[in-house]
Design a protein around this motif. Structure first.
Motif, mmCIF file in Angstrom:
data_model
loop_
_atom_site.group_PDB
_atom_site.id
_atom_site.type_symbol
_atom_site.label_atom_id
_atom_site.label_comp_id
_atom_site.label_asym_id
_atom_site.label_seq_id
_atom_site.Cartn_x
_atom_site.Cartn_y
_atom_site.Cartn_z
ATOM 1 N N ASP A 9 0.807 -1.213 0.000
ATOM 2 C CA ASP A 9 0.000 0.000 0.000
ATOM 3 C C ASP A 9 0.846 1.272 0.000
ATOM 4 O O ASP A 9 0.328 2.362 -0.197
ATOM 5 N N LEU A 10 2.108 1.133 0.231
ATOM 6 C CA LEU A 10 2.991 2.289 0.382
ATOM 7 C C LEU A 10 4.056 2.291 -0.692
ATOM 8 O O LEU A 10 4.499 1.244 -1.148
ATOM 9 N N LYS A 11 4.493 3.482 -1.048
ATOM 10 C CA LYS A 11 5.804 3.599 -1.660
ATOM 11 C C LYS A 11 6.766 3.811 -0.512
ATOM 12 O O LYS A 11 6.547 4.691 0.317
ATOM 13 N N HIS A 12 7.789 3.031 -0.465
ATOM 14 C CA HIS A 12 8.687 3.140 0.679
ATOM 15 C C HIS A 12 10.114 3.409 0.203
ATOM 16 O O HIS A 12 10.790 2.516 -0.302
ATOM 17 N N LEU A 13 10.515 4.639 0.366
ATOM 18 C CA LEU A 13 11.896 5.004 0.041
ATOM 19 C C LEU A 13 12.696 4.776 1.309
ATOM 20 O O LEU A 13 12.641 5.557 2.251
ATOM 21 N N ARG A 14 13.423 3.696 1.327
ATOM 22 C CA ARG A 14 13.915 3.233 2.621
ATOM 23 C C ARG A 14 15.432 3.314 2.756
ATOM 24 O O ARG A 14 16.161 3.423 1.776
ATOM 25 N N TYR A 15 15.855 3.237 3.984
ATOM 26 C CA TYR A 15 17.275 3.164 4.281
ATOM 27 C C TYR A 15 17.848 1.869 3.736
ATOM 28 O O TYR A 15 17.214 0.823 3.817
ATOM 29 N N ASP A 16 19.030 1.955 3.234
ATOM 30 C CA ASP A 16 19.716 0.748 2.810
ATOM 31 C C ASP A 16 20.737 0.408 3.889
ATOM 32 O O ASP A 16 21.917 0.700 3.784
ATOM 33 N N TYR A 17 20.224 -0.205 4.960
ATOM 34 C CA TYR A 17 21.079 -0.477 6.118
ATOM 35 C C TYR A 17 22.318 -1.247 5.744
ATOM 36 O O TYR A 17 23.414 -0.968 6.209
ATOM 37 N N ASP A 18 22.105 -2.263 4.906
ATOM 38 C CA ASP A 18 23.225 -3.142 4.588
ATOM 39 C C ASP A 18 24.323 -2.390 3.865
ATOM 40 O O ASP A 18 25.501 -2.565 4.155
ATOM 41 N N GLN A 19 23.897 -1.545 2.939
ATOM 42 C CA GLN A 19 24.919 -0.822 2.185
ATOM 43 C C GLN A 19 25.659 0.161 3.080
ATOM 44 O O GLN A 19 26.872 0.317 2.983
ATOM 45 N N LEU A 20 24.918 0.816 3.954
ATOM 46 C CA LEU A 20 25.581 1.735 4.886
ATOM 47 C C LEU A 20 26.568 0.978 5.767
ATOM 48 O O LEU A 20 27.714 1.386 5.943
ATOM 49 N N ALA A 21 26.119 -0.146 6.279
ATOM 50 C CA ALA A 21 26.976 -0.927 7.170
ATOM 51 C C ALA A 21 28.222 -1.395 6.436
ATOM 52 O O ALA A 21 29.339 -1.272 6.940
ATOM 53 N N GLU A 22 28.024 -1.898 5.246
ATOM 54 C CA GLU A 22 29.179 -2.366 4.479
ATOM 55 C C GLU A 22 30.167 -1.241 4.205
ATOM 56 O O GLU A 22 31.379 -1.405 4.344
ATOM 57 N N ALA A 23 29.624 -0.103 3.807
ATOM 58 C CA ALA A 23 30.495 1.036 3.516
ATOM 59 C C ALA A 23 31.243 1.466 4.773
ATOM 60 O O ALA A 23 32.448 1.743 4.738
ATOM 61 N N ALA A 24 30.537 1.505 5.883
ATOM 62 C CA ALA A 24 31.163 1.938 7.136
ATOM 63 C C ALA A 24 32.286 0.979 7.527
ATOM 64 O O ALA A 24 33.388 1.403 7.885
ATOM 65 N N VAL A 25 32.003 -0.305 7.412
ATOM 66 C CA VAL A 25 33.007 -1.289 7.807
ATOM 67 C C VAL A 25 34.204 -1.240 6.857
ATOM 68 O O VAL A 25 35.356 -1.321 7.284
ATOM 69 N N LYS A 26 33.913 -1.076 5.581
ATOM 70 C CA LYS A 26 34.998 -1.003 4.610
ATOM 71 C C LYS A 26 35.902 0.193 4.916
ATOM 72 O O LYS A 26 37.125 0.089 4.938
ATOM 73 N N LEU A 27 35.287 1.321 5.166
ATOM 74 C CA LEU A 27 36.062 2.507 5.528
ATOM 75 C C LEU A 27 36.892 2.243 6.772
ATOM 76 O O LEU A 27 38.076 2.590 6.835
ATOM 77 N N LEU A 28 36.261 1.617 7.757
ATOM 78 C CA LEU A 28 36.964 1.401 9.020
ATOM 79 C C LEU A 28 38.151 0.466 8.841
ATOM 80 O O LEU A 28 39.219 0.686 9.412
ATOM 81 N N VAL A 29 37.954 -0.552 8.048
ATOM 82 C CA VAL A 29 39.051 -1.491 7.812
ATOM 83 C C VAL A 29 40.239 -0.761 7.161
ATOM 84 O O VAL A 29 41.393 -0.948 7.544
ATOM 85 N N GLU A 30 39.920 0.080 6.203
ATOM 86 C CA GLU A 30 40.985 0.879 5.574
ATOM 87 C C GLU A 30 41.658 1.775 6.600
ATOM 88 O O GLU A 30 42.872 1.922 6.640
ATOM 89 N N LYS A 31 40.819 2.361 7.413
ATOM 90 C CA LYS A 31 41.297 3.293 8.432
ATOM 91 C C LYS A 31 42.221 2.591 9.432
ATOM 92 O O LYS A 31 43.200 3.165 9.903
ATOM 93 N N ILE A 32 41.898 1.359 9.735
ATOM 94 C CA ILE A 32 42.726 0.615 10.682
ATOM 95 C C ILE A 32 44.093 0.340 10.072
ATOM 96 O O ILE A 32 45.109 0.401 10.743
ATOM 97 N N LYS A 33 44.078 0.076 8.777
ATOM 98 C CA LYS A 33 45.352 -0.173 8.101
ATOM 99 C C LYS A 33 46.202 1.090 8.048
ATOM 100 O O LYS A 33 47.419 1.041 8.176
ATOM 101 N N ALA A 34 45.552 2.219 7.808
ATOM 102 C CA ALA A 34 46.289 3.484 7.678
ATOM 103 C C ALA A 34 45.589 4.568 8.487
ATOM 104 O O ALA A 34 44.851 5.378 7.945
ATOM 105 N N PRO A 35 45.823 4.553 9.790
ATOM 106 C CA PRO A 35 45.071 5.430 10.694
ATOM 107 C C PRO A 35 45.242 6.917 10.399
ATOM 108 O O PRO A 35 44.368 7.715 10.718
#
Lengths: 331, 331
Positions: A292-318
DNA sequence: CTGAAAGCGCTTACAG
DNA sequence: CTGAAAGCGCTTACAG
């Protein structure tokens, strides 16, 4: 009876802890008959003794801890976290062999150096995902800086070291598409909570900006309705929906405005989605069926993946500043 | 540049790591002038170098890890966790100086010994809070047993090592009180989800049992209405509310039945709470103001405290069976 | 008040 | 294929 160690197993079997370590970690595969048999025996004794490798000893050897803290405030106005966001972060970390440790900070403890939260004064995590929207305690940023803790922000719109939702572009595009599909009278409803102090956080300003831009670009007039929550939202909405030129599409930023909207629609006989379409932006709801709705929703998974990817890089080169990743909303 | 250690500080200041450790941990307080000055210098260098104590080294020395895992399934039918429950557990653990590690298990990995989740095969936590309602993988219980992992269950009604909500008694008492207050026609509404396979989990059976017992004890007839979610709930509810002997009090176990109930009430002109009172049992909602509802709610904090207290005892004496703690619902 | 020594449990390079 | 040795970073008795 305390915890059993490599040593205990080694003693029972009559080998050294080195061999046990190698068998259990699979560093080499036994091939000779004698070695094979012994390896089997070692594994069996390990099970009997209920052996589990001590991650602290291992971590010390490796220098990698394998833990990430999700840092947030106890104050829900500063940090909010839905279960699905937590879930997505957990899964994304698991892919990198990292555990998720929850650290909800009492912001009072960040006012002086004397009583700091342990997560900031101990070396227990490889990095941090920081979920502070606003009123970020200066001490928090200061400690991250001082200790050079690899950190990625997950609710701030910053140039570097952050992921955030691209409300402005996503909503602009969504509304433009709806205009192309024929909608002309498109309104946006906001909740105005008496207790709620409005902020200039991008999650509040950007959605509106995106909507207004799309309307203006198409030569249409934006209509923003601020319903006063728990006061007279029903009469406000009823008025909107019985107007001669009532909207054919209603954008709502907040799932909690859905109840009054639907109740009002039901009451005045406006059928969703036939007479009135509703576009929910943000978190989902099980209140009414998704169809019944159009739902423009958060893409939690993509945000989480991006955040983790960034963090992993960051850990390698703080030291390095990493370009932030805006995440589009999705259907 | 890697992480700085006691050694680094000691080298800079010209003392041994032992002294640095003692100064930073406050094992002794310097009193002599020279010692005082040196202590101050040590603290300063520690700040300069961004020193944080390595918890792994400390944990190894102490034998205590200070971490607790919250173990749950990735399958929401087996484990559900609201944000407020997580929060309550986190806070209760903090009081015991414990960190909360999230461990959501893929139940498939529990089918064979080969690919077990790390939290079960590594020695990384002092104990576990286990949030499985049903279909508990046999391997999970087996591994807990085998490794003698101190564990407390937080969603099972068991004799030992568990905390759970005392639905039956709490609801029976609440309904009895409402009967004393004058209500005679009290109905209970359940959601019947097409996709939802009903179970015999106590959280589904006990609330109904408590309600029915209270009604029967008072010589009244229980009325249970199973609304079919997303099918014809509105007509079912409208029928109920336009009956001549319509209920004056409606119990609803699930916040998601609230929307249809309220919509139906609004539609047929039955005013909440004047004409119809609603008792929501369980999780709260921000859908409608608390003043309009009677809310018999979960006491997250008490459950969390009880669970942590049990777990702490269990960690001290892993062999002992601890009597389970039922937690009453509260207003 | 400070330090030398030992040890928490593990793994890795080195030697056999 | 297996072991002796060293070391990850810390803390705690013990000695001075």
């Amino acid at each position: 009876m305390s915890h059993s160690t490599l040593h205990d197993i080694a003693n029972r079997v009559g080998v050294t802890p080195v061999t046990v370590s190698r068998v259990l970690s699979g560093t080499y595969k036994a091939k000779r008959a004698g070695a094979l048999k012994r390896a089997e025996q070692i594994r069996q004794v390990a099970v009997e003794l209920g052996y589990r490798v001590n991650v602290h000893a291992r971590a010390m050897r490796h220098g990698r801890l394998g833990n990430i803290a999700l840092v947030m405030s106890k104050d829900p106005a500063r940090s909010l976290l839905h279960e699905c966001e937590l879930t997505a972060l957990h899964d994304a970390l698991l892919d990198e062999q990292m555990n998720l440790v929850i650290a909800r900070l009492d912001d009072k403890t960040l006012e002086s150096e004397s009583d700091l939260p342990r997560v900031l004064t101990e070396y227990a995590v490889d990095g941090m995902l920081i979920n502070y929207k606003k009123n970020i305690p200066p001490m928090l940023e200061q400690l991250i800086e001082r200790h050079r803790i690899p950190a990625v922000w997950i609710a701030r719109k910053r140039k570097h070291d952050a992921t955030y939702y691209a409300y402005r572009n996503s909503i602009k595009k969504a509304v433009t598409d709806q205009i192309k599909a024929g909608h002309r009278r498109i309104a946006m409803v906001f909740k105005l909570n008496p207790n709620h102090v409005s902020t200039d956080h991008y999650s509040e300003t950007d959605p509106r900006a995106g909507y207004e831009k799309a309307m203006l670009d198409a030569g249409l007039k934006p209509q923003c309705l601020q319903v006063r929550w728990n006061v007279d939202e029903l009469s406000q909405l009823t008025a909107l929906l019985t107007r001669k030129n009532r909207p054919t599409l209603l954008l709502t930023r907040d799932q909690h405005t859905l109840l009054p909207v639907l109740t009002a629609a039901y009451h005045v006989g406006v059928k969703v989605p036939d007479d009135l379409q509703i576009m929910l932006i943000g978190h989902g709801t099980r209140l009414i069926p998704a169809t019944d709705l159009k739902h423009l929703r958060y893409d939690y998974d993509q945000l989480a993946e991006a955040a983790v990817k960034l963090l992993v890089e960051k850990i390698k080169a703080p030291q390095q500043l990493l370009k932030s990743r805006p995440i589009p909303l999705c259907w």
